[in-house]
Design an enzyme around this catalytic site. Structure first.
Site, PDB file in Angstrom:
ATOM      1  N   ASP A  20       0.829  -1.207   0.000  1.00  0.00           N
ATOM      2  CA  ASP A  20       0.000   0.000   0.000  1.00  0.00           C
ATOM      3  C   ASP A  20       0.865   1.259   0.000  1.00  0.00           C
ATOM      4  O   ASP A  20       1.957   1.258   0.562  1.00  0.00           O
ATOM      5  CB  ASP A  20      -0.911  -0.039   1.233  1.00  0.00           C
ATOM      6  N   GLY A  21       0.332   2.300  -0.602  1.00  0.00           N
ATOM      7  CA  GLY A  21       0.988   3.608  -0.509  1.00  0.00           C
ATOM      8  C   GLY A  21       1.571   4.137  -1.812  1.00  0.00           C
ATOM      9  O   GLY A  21       2.186   5.200  -1.823  1.00  0.00           O
ATOM     10  N   GLY A  23       0.018   5.406  -4.377  1.00  0.00           N
ATOM     11  CA  GLY A  23      -0.663   6.645  -4.774  1.00  0.00           C
ATOM     12  C   GLY A  23      -0.105   7.833  -4.002  1.00  0.00           C
ATOM     13  O   GLY A  23       0.240   8.867  -4.594  1.00  0.00           O
ATOM     14  N   ARG A  24       0.014   7.697  -2.680  1.00  0.00           N
ATOM     15  CA  ARG A  24       0.527   8.791  -1.851  1.00  0.00           C
ATOM     16  C   ARG A  24       1.987   9.104  -2.189  1.00  0.00           C
ATOM     17  O   ARG A  24       2.396  10.254  -2.215  1.00  0.00           O
ATOM     18  CB  ARG A  24       0.389   8.424  -0.356  1.00  0.00           C
ATOM     19  N   SER A  65      -7.173  -5.791  -6.081  1.00  0.00           N
ATOM     20  CA  SER A  65      -8.274  -6.433  -5.343  1.00  0.00           C
ATOM     21  C   SER A  65      -9.573  -6.396  -6.138  1.00  0.00           C
ATOM     22  O   SER A  65      -9.705  -5.614  -7.099  1.00  0.00           O
ATOM     23  CB  SER A  65      -8.466  -5.734  -3.993  1.00  0.00           C
ATOM     24  N   GLU A  67     -12.026  -5.029  -5.233  1.00  0.00           N
ATOM     25  CA  GLU A  67     -12.597  -3.691  -4.990  1.00  0.00           C
ATOM     26  C   GLU A  67     -11.864  -2.605  -5.808  1.00  0.00           C
ATOM     27  O   GLU A  67     -12.371  -1.489  -5.955  1.00  0.00           O
ATOM     28  CB  GLU A  67     -12.515  -3.331  -3.499  1.00  0.00           C
ATOM     29  N   ASN A  68     -10.681  -2.924  -6.302  1.00  0.00           N
ATOM     30  CA  ASN A  68      -9.890  -1.911  -7.009  1.00  0.00           C
ATOM     31  C   ASN A  68     -10.500  -1.471  -8.350  1.00  0.00           C
ATOM     32  O   ASN A  68     -10.099  -0.447  -8.913  1.00  0.00           O
ATOM     33  CB  ASN A  68      -8.443  -2.378  -7.234  1.00  0.00           C
ATOM     34  N   ARG A  71     -11.685   2.185  -8.861  1.00  0.00           N
ATOM     35  CA  ARG A  71     -10.787   3.319  -9.148  1.00  0.00           C
ATOM     36  C   ARG A  71     -11.096   3.889 -10.536  1.00  0.00           C
ATOM     37  O   ARG A  71     -11.856   3.288 -11.294  1.00  0.00           O
ATOM     38  CB  ARG A  71      -9.338   2.861  -9.063  1.00  0.00           C
ATOM     39  N   ARG A 188       1.710  -5.094   6.017  1.00  0.00           N
ATOM     40  CA  ARG A 188       1.050  -4.033   5.237  1.00  0.00           C
ATOM     41  C   ARG A 188       1.875  -2.761   5.374  1.00  0.00           C
ATOM     42  O   ARG A 188       2.223  -2.354   6.483  1.00  0.00           O
ATOM     43  CB  ARG A 188      -0.378  -3.776   5.717  1.00  0.00           C
TER      44      ARG A 188
END
Ligand code: FPP
Length: 242
Positions: A20-21, A23-24, A65, A67-68, A71, A188
């Site tokens: 994760d991360g 995008g940031r 995922s 859920e992705n 986007r 994570r």
């Protein structure tokens, strides 16, 4: 694979990572999110390469995922193109390094070209055994268990199994991960402390380590530190110490 096949030495045999991360990381540099995903892909290479020396036999990474898909179309298309390019670019190297690659998740929504590349890479590396890299693509833990339950129900409907055969061991044989041991450790990155539908069934007794580092900054040295932290954890699998 037996349901719980715990590692007996200090290091984890199977590590799963929620990367994760990205995008940031890109945002902090004033760049589009996909720039972060590309940097993330370079980190995947470094972490896979570090596994043999660190005693990690199985590495499972959460790439996309169920859920992705929510986007933006630009990000989803960019990620799919990145996965295609990653496979095309890395296949030979993964093969030569003795990495066996598998994909988990539902392939039904993935485009044909990507699925063909995934099949080819699985086939190419099927004889390897140095590191087992599993890439979760269009993967969701609930979706995986639901698909497994459906296949199990079909076996019962066809008379090949009885409802009396249904236990945790039987159900786990229908999961995408049926050939893998359960993860010992789930990492994570990026400071978020949730599991986001990743390996829900398989992580029942996994240790979790959350680190603040954004995935594109997660180096092999930090990976080694996290594994050392795991090494001092006391795993009891629900039992009491003698
Ligand atoms: C989560 O970060 C990351 C993803 C949804 C994609 C993970 C993909 C990669 C690391 C690319 C390479 C992978 C392979 C297998 C080639 P985020 O975008 O949610 O970050 P954010 O929380 O900072 O927005």
């Amino acid at each position: 694979m037996p349901l719980s096949d715990p590692q007996t030495q200090n290091g984890p045999r199977h590590v799963a990572i929620i990367m994760d991360g990205n995008g940031r990381w890109a945002q902090m540099r004033g760049r589009p999110r996909l720039f972060g995903h590309h940097a993330g892909a370079r980190r995947v290479r470094e972490i896979v390469e570090a596994c043999p020396d660190l005693g990690v036999k199985y590495l499972t990474i959460f790439a996309f995922s169920t859920e992705n898909w929510k986007r933006t179309q630009t990000e989803v298309a960019g990620l799919m193109s990145l996965f295609r390019r990653y496979i095309q670019r890395e296949s030979r190297d993964l093969f030569q390094r003795g990495v066996r690659v598998r994909f988990i998740g539902d392939r039904i929504r993935l485009d044909d070209k990507l699925v063909t590349l995934m099949d080819e890479l699985e086939l190419l590396t099927a004889g390897n055994d140095r590191v087992h890299l599993t890439i979760a693509l269009n993967y969701g833990g609930r979706d995986e268990v639901t698909r497994a339950a459906k296949r199990l129900a079909l076996e019962i409907e066809k008379g090949r199994l009885s409802h009396k055969d249904v236990d945790a061991e039987t159900l786990s044989r229908f999961l995408d991960t049926h050939v893998l041991p359960d993860p010992d450790l789930v990492i994570r990155t990026s400071g978020e402390a949730r599991i986001s539908n990743f390996l829900l069934w398989q992580s029942a007794y996994a240790e979790y380590i959350f680190v603040d580092t954004l995935w594109p900054d997660f180096t092999a040295a930090e990976f080694a530190r996290v594994l050392a932290e795991y090494g001092v954890r006391d795993r009891r699998f629900g039992a009491v110490k003698a």
